[in-house]
Design an enzyme around this catalytic site. Structure first.
Site, PDB file in Angstrom:
ATOM      1  N   ASP A  20       0.833  -1.206   0.000  1.00  0.00           N
ATOM      2  CA  ASP A  20       0.000   0.000   0.000  1.00  0.00           C
ATOM      3  C   ASP A  20       0.869   1.258   0.000  1.00  0.00           C
ATOM      4  OD1 ASP A  20      -2.329  -1.348  -0.065  1.00  0.00           O
ATOM      5  OD2 ASP A  20      -2.856  -1.058   2.049  1.00  0.00           O
ATOM      6  N   ASP A  95       6.266   1.063  13.318  1.00  0.00           N
ATOM      7  CA  ASP A  95       6.083   0.513  11.990  1.00  0.00           C
ATOM      8  C   ASP A  95       5.945  -1.002  12.147  1.00  0.00           C
ATOM      9  OD1 ASP A  95       6.282  -0.228   9.352  1.00  0.00           O
ATOM     10  OD2 ASP A  95       8.395   0.348   9.130  1.00  0.00           O
ATOM     11  N   LYS A 151      -1.457   6.583  -3.342  1.00  0.00           N
ATOM     12  CA  LYS A 151      -1.374   6.262  -4.776  1.00  0.00           C
ATOM     13  C   LYS A 151      -2.488   6.959  -5.551  1.00  0.00           C
ATOM     14  CE  LYS A 151       0.898   1.867  -3.880  1.00  0.00           C
ATOM     15  NZ  LYS A 151       1.239   0.523  -4.332  1.00  0.00           N
ATOM     16  N   LEU A 452      -2.180 -51.268  44.530  1.00  0.00           N
ATOM     17  CA  LEU A 452      -1.083 -52.178  44.825  1.00  0.00           C
ATOM     18  C   LEU A 452       0.265 -51.482  44.745  1.00  0.00           C
ATOM     19  CD1 LEU A 452      -2.205 -55.302  42.734  1.00  0.00           C
ATOM     20  CD2 LEU A 452      -2.273 -55.054  45.228  1.00  0.00           C
ATOM     21  N   LYS A 457       1.070 -45.159  41.827  1.00  0.00           N
ATOM     22  CA  LYS A 457       0.476 -44.114  42.657  1.00  0.00           C
ATOM     23  C   LYS A 457       1.393 -42.905  42.827  1.00  0.00           C
ATOM     24  CE  LYS A 457       0.082 -46.834  46.185  1.00  0.00           C
ATOM     25  NZ  LYS A 457       0.642 -48.050  45.542  1.00  0.00           N
ATOM     26  N   SER A 525      -2.693 -48.265  51.244  1.00  0.00           N
ATOM     27  CA  SER A 525      -3.916 -48.279  52.065  1.00  0.00           C
ATOM     28  C   SER A 525      -4.888 -49.383  51.649  1.00  0.00           C
ATOM     29  CB  SER A 525      -4.599 -46.899  52.049  1.00  0.00           C
ATOM     30  OG  SER A 525      -4.653 -46.360  50.757  1.00  0.00           O
TER      31      SER A 525
HETATM   32  N1  GDP Z   1       2.462   5.463  -8.031  1.00  0.00           N
HETATM   33  C1  GDP Z   1       2.643   5.365  -6.735  1.00  0.00           C
HETATM   34  N2  GDP Z   1       3.347   4.320  -6.276  1.00  0.00           N
HETATM   35  C2  GDP Z   1       3.545   4.218  -4.944  1.00  0.00           C
HETATM   36  C3  GDP Z   1       3.025   5.175  -4.049  1.00  0.00           C
HETATM   37  N3  GDP Z   1       3.375   4.813  -2.780  1.00  0.00           N
HETATM   38  C4  GDP Z   1       4.111   3.683  -2.917  1.00  0.00           C
HETATM   39  N4  GDP Z   1       4.211   3.316  -4.216  1.00  0.00           N
HETATM   40  C5  GDP Z   1       4.891   2.129  -4.749  1.00  0.00           C
HETATM   41  O1  GDP Z   1       4.223   0.981  -4.267  1.00  0.00           O
HETATM   42  C6  GDP Z   1       5.170  -0.066  -4.030  1.00  0.00           C
HETATM   43  C7  GDP Z   1       5.041  -0.615  -2.620  1.00  0.00           C
HETATM   44  O2  GDP Z   1       5.407   0.414  -1.717  1.00  0.00           O
HETATM   45  P1  GDP Z   1       6.009   0.083  -0.288  1.00  0.00           P
HETATM   46  O3  GDP Z   1       6.240   1.388   0.343  1.00  0.00           O
HETATM   47  O4  GDP Z   1       7.131  -0.875  -0.383  1.00  0.00           O
HETATM   48  O5  GDP Z   1       4.758  -0.619   0.397  1.00  0.00           O
HETATM   49  P2  GDP Z   1       4.615  -1.304   1.844  1.00  0.00           P
HETATM   50  O6  GDP Z   1       4.615  -2.767   1.606  1.00  0.00           O
HETATM   51  O7  GDP Z   1       3.283  -0.830   2.316  1.00  0.00           O
HETATM   52  O8  GDP Z   1       5.711  -0.817   2.706  1.00  0.00           O
HETATM   53  C8  GDP Z   1       6.536   0.501  -4.331  1.00  0.00           C
HETATM   54  O9  GDP Z   1       6.910   0.117  -5.625  1.00  0.00           O
HETATM   55  C9  GDP Z   1       6.325   2.007  -4.228  1.00  0.00           C
HETATM   56  O10 GDP Z   1       7.221   2.717  -5.024  1.00  0.00           O
HETATM   57  C10 GDP Z   1       2.262   6.258  -4.565  1.00  0.00           C
HETATM   58  O11 GDP Z   1       1.748   7.135  -3.874  1.00  0.00           O
HETATM   59  N5  GDP Z   1       2.104   6.301  -5.922  1.00  0.00           N
END
Ligand code: GDP
Lengths: 617, 303
Positions: A20, A95, A151, A452, A457, A525
């Site tokens: 993500d 994290d 993203k 026994l 026991k 016993s």
């Molecule tokens: N296009 C785009 N790609 C992103 C963004 N944020 C992360 N990525 C890509 O998504 C992929 C996974 O990101 P990562 O930070 O390793 O994800 P994590 O597993 O959540 O830590 C990587 O290739 C990043 O470069 C964003 O805002 N836009």
């Protein structure tokens, strides 16, 4: 950052599904706060070119690298902590990697966090994972979350997409206590992380960093009066006795009246001692040393609280439990419990339910396996002062520790005290059998193993004792060895001496049961009449006769101690089964047929019987 | 979490560290405070004095002496040992000394292993300490970021990364089997900047080497090595020059690089740090030996 007047420290946790963009986001925050040095940047830029996913641009995810390698080596990674600061605030980021053991990791990271940043991929939207993260952070008492819609560049910076995601999440979070702020961003491009995006003029809210720098947090313990667990007694010499601790909530002033819990004794704060000199008052979060005008004796684990508004004390609770270890949490077992500065003994009563963290549904549960969350009751060996976790993490959060391995096996959160326990401990009871039994937190009794010679026991008695002991029971084993060598040294093996032998053992057991113990007697016993006489000394349900039933043929074949051989050859007289009778019990509480049970099964039958018996108490 | 919103970040960090130190003293049999004579140790010592005031320190200080520290560090140690309420233990691996182990002929790895790692284990075993405070911070490098505040060691002093206990809230499980011990890091959540700001706020005395002064140095493999005594053999073509330098970290002088700097006060050091472009450990030889070096060293019993 101005160290002297800064508004302090913000601890937050980041949650997201794999990919993500969590690593990218944290890396970007570190980069933007100018906390990366040239050598680190050079390494990052080299790594980005070599294995990055962003062409020639920096791949911030690589900054936090290291976790994948560790995973291969099997290292337990739960949470990594990152630090950055702006001139407004210092931040500690928990994290927690989102893979196996997710619950354990997130719970650990969330336990010290005041806010959560939950990432979603703008293309994927609110997933099961998102709900799970939200559930866990709210369970741990976090009330503020940022929904980072990441993203956003990959959905064309679409306002419509962002708003529909925000709506979807809001609907689902409606029935939680979470307060949410959604921010559209691109972690990779840096949009709305610390700099306002040029691509989303429609977005008027703060950037992530602006939000983190300015968010006002209402501390969970806000509004609670003064409470301080006594952590350590500072006694350098006769004339000084101070109680050291960190103030969990409220404020204290020299001269204030306070109450010590769970004893309930009132006192007055004399001085608030610190290295810089005495303070007139001290507030939540500070470490201080308090002296009292009265000479009352407090120790580690006690709580000092505002006299006019003390917290309740109790020894039975309903609580949420989260299993953190491969060894499951078992009802009936006794654990060490750490809460505040107190360490007590706690037994988990049968669970009410466990929680499916994806659907938030309640499911029936016999035990809690690693990463499972459940609700059940806890019985402590003594009362403690507490607050519901919702009101105070310090006085309501606890861990359970395995007595044998010393591992931390569960985390928990107290909900409330159970009625039946609340009033009891304030009355002064006559010290009688019931009082002693209650103090020991158990139902005393005698487990009388008969059978026994060589039937098993003593072995069974010892193994049963081990398990009862591990479960927190207070036990004692009486067997031929420790009795015949001392108390009954004067007795032989004639019928008359055997009767006297059993009489004395029965009387000693009775004293021990009166003292609140569980006694295991392992004696051949052989005569019904003596066993009946022994039984007559005890109250209803206190005498548990266990017939360890092995055939003469079997024990004689094994003849571990060579006694049967010697008896057959006439070297031993009056040997049970050979030239002295054994009268099997007619209605033993437990009948162990040793020709069909393994030793483990036999032990388990007895332990199980005791467990049920305790639960009925 | 405490209600920290009303405290400054330094107050929060200070309270957390004091809480941790008191917890160890309340629960462990025989703790010790490892003192490397550097700025982090100075902060730890200061926090310990605050934590147990008005009592004297309820544990001794232990310095693992490799015999190759800067002279100014030894002076600082003597000064500490003379302060009231302080018991300073010094341990040298005499076996290593007898074998003539030194950083110049044996290099940083062997020297550190024998004179620091082995020496530390010897001292802990000798005195029977079951908990040792160390000044490591999580911001120092990647492998520290996930280290617990209470970190367990087997009876052989090995760190078992597969068997770490989760740390929730401020509830630290200190239970251990006979022979096992704990390394405790009260400064885990401090950064280098926090340490300097705190030293300034509290006026904590530190070794003068942290401030710029003219010192004799040689340029060696891109590093500035101070010629602190006559034991440092000069390589062909090397002549010591007098430069205005200071140190960001302190260790064995032949293994520690100086930086050119004019920062002679705490304000200047902090200002320099805020504009610095090099990480703190850049000046330590030991980290460059091998990528995963810290991880490995820790498993072997390095602090
Ligand atoms: N296009 C785009 N790609 C992103 C963004 N944020 C992360 N990525 C890509 O998504 C992929 C996974 O990101 P990562 O930070 O390793 O994800 P994590 O597993 O959540 O830590 C990587 O290739 C990043 O470069 C964003 O805002 N836009």
């Amino acid at each position: 950052m101005d160290a002297e007047s800064g508004p302090g420290l913000l601890r937050f946790i980041t949650c997201g599904s794999v990919d993500d963009g969590k690593s990218t986001l944290i890396g970007r925050l570190l980069y933007d706060s100018k906390l990366l040095f040239e050598d680190q940047l050079a390494a990052l830029s080299a790594a980005s070119k070599k294995s990055g996913t962003r062409g020639d641009d920096l791949d911030f995810a690589l900054l936090l690298d290291g976790l994948s390698a560790e995973r291969e080596q099997g290292i337990t990674i739960d949470v990594a902590y990152r630090f950055f600061a702006t001139n407004k605030r210092k931040f500690i980021v928990a994290d927690a990697p989102g893979h196996e053991q997710y619950t354990r990791n997130m719970v650990t990271g969330a336990s010290t966090a005041e806010l959560a940043v939950i990432l979603v991929d703008a293309r994927k939207g609110v997933l099961t994972q998102t709900r799970r993260h939200s559930y866990l952070v709210s369970l741990l008492g976090i009330r503020r979350i940022v929904l980072a819609v990441n993203k956003i560049d990959l959905v064309g910076y679409s306002q419509e997409r962002f708003e529909s995601l925000e709506r979807e999440y809001r609907q689902f979070a409606e029935h939680t206590a979470l307060r949410m702020t959604a921010i559209p961003m691109s972690a990779a491009e840096g949009d709305n992380v610390s700099e306002r995006s040029r691509h989303m003029p429609w977005y008027r809210g703060p950037t992530l960093l602006q939000y983190l720098e300015t968010v006002q947090l209402d501390a969970p313990a806000a509004g609670l009066p003064f409470r301080m667990p006594v952590q350590w007694v500072n006694r350098p010499h006769q004339d000084f006795r101070g109680y050291a601790g960190r103030i969990a909530s409220g404020e204290i002033r020299a001269g204030d009246r306070a109450v010590a819990l769970p004893s309930g004794r009132e006192c007055r704060i004399e001085r608030i001692v610190t290295w810089e000199g005495d303070l007139a008052s001290a507030a939540s979060g500070l470490c201080v040393t308090l002296t009292l005008t009265e000479d009352i004796d407090l120790s580690r684990g006690d709580v000092l609280a505002a006299a006019d508004a003390p917290p309740p004390s109790a020894d039975q609770f309903e609580a949420t439990l989260i299993a953190l270890h491969a060894n499951a949490i078992l009802p009936g077992r006794s654990y060490k419990m750490k809460i505040g500065s107190a360490t007590v003994s706690a037994i988990v009563a049968p669970l009410k339910y466990k929680i499916d963290i994806n659907s938030w549904q309640h499911l029936p549960a016999e035990r809690l396996e690693l990463n499972e969350i459940g609700v059940g009751e806890l019985e402590l060996d003594r009362p403690i002062a507490f607050e519901p976790y919702e009101r105070s993490r310090e006085l309501g959060g606890f861990i359970l520790i395995d007595r044998i391995t010393h591992d931390t096996v569960a985390a928990g959160m107290l909900h409330f005290a159970l009625r039946r326990s609340q009033n009891v401990h304030w009355q002064t009871l006559d010290v009688n059998k019931q009082a002693r039994a209650a103090q020991n937190g158990q139902r005393p009794g005698v487990i009388w193993l008969t059978g026994l010679s060589g039937a098993g026991k003593s072995t069974i008695a010892n193994l049963v004792e081990k398990q009862l002991h591990a479960a927190g029971r207070r036990t004692y084993v009486l067997d031929g060895d420790n009795i015949r060598h001392g108390l009954n040294k004067d007795l032989g093996f004639t019928e008359q001496d055997r009767v006297e032998n059993i009489r004395r053992v029965a009387e000693v057991s009775k004293l021990m049961v009166d003292a609140g113990l569980i006694v295991l007697v392992s004696f051949i016993s052989p005569f019904r009449a003596e066993r009946r006489a022994a039984r007559a000394l005890f109250g209803a349900g206190e005498f548990i006769e266990v017939f360890v039933d092995a055939t003469l043929a079997d024990v004689e074949r094994r003849d571990v101690k060579g006694l049967y051989r010697r008896a057959r050859s006439g070297q031993l007289k009056n040997f049970t089964g050979i030239d002295s009778p054994y009268e099997p019990p007619e209605q033993a509480e437990i009948h162990l047929d040793m020709s069909r049970l393994t030793l483990e099964q036999a032990v388990e039958r007895v332990v199980e019987f005791m467990r049920r018996r305790q639960a009925e108490a | 979490m405490m209600t920290t919103s009303s405290l400054t970040h330094l107050q929060s960090l200070e309270a957390e560290s004091i809480f941790i130190m008191r917890e160890v003293v309340a629960e462990c049999r025989k703790p010790v405070l490892l003192n490397s004579l550097g700025k982090d140790s100075a902060v730890m010592l200061h926090l310990a004095r605050k934590a147990f005031h008005p009592a004297a320190l309820p544990f001794p200080l232990l310095h693992i002496d490799t015999t190759w520290k800067f002279r100014a560090m030894y002076e600082y140690r003597e000064h500490l040992a003379r302060s009231s309420g302080m018991q300073m233990l010094v341990h040298i691996n005499t076996e290593g000394l007898r074998q003539g182990i030194n950083p110049i002929t044996h290099g940083s790895q062997i020297h550190t292993d024998v004179m620091k790692t082995q020496a530390l284990k010897q001292a802990l075993d000798h005195y029977g300490f079951d908990a040792a405070f160390g000044g490591a911070r999580r911001d120092e490098e990647k492998s520290r970021a996930k280290e617990r505040i209470f970190s367990f060691r087997t009876a052989q002093h090995r760190w078992d990364p597969k068997n770490q206990r989760p740390e929730l809230w401020t509830l630290y499980n200190t239970d251990k089997h006979n022979g096992e011990s704990i390394r405790v890091f009260p400064l885990s959540n401090w950064t280098e900047l926090d340490v300097w700001q705190y030293i300034r706020r509290e006026a904590i005395p530190i070794v003068p080497l942290y401030f710029a002064a003219e010192r004799p140095v040689v340029r060696r493999d891109g590093a500035l090595i101070m010629v602190d005594d006559e034991r440092l053999p000069l390589r062909p073509g090397e002549t010591p020059e007098r430069l205005t330098v200071r140190f960001r970290t302190l260790g064995c002088y032949p293994l520690t690089s100086a930086i050119e700097s004019n920062a002679t006060s705490l304000d200047e050091v902090i200002a320099e740090l805020l504009h610095s472009s090099r990480s703190e450990r850049h000046g330590r030889a030991i980290d460059h030996d091998d990528e995963a070096s810290m991880e490995k060293k820790k498993q072997e019993g390095y602090f």
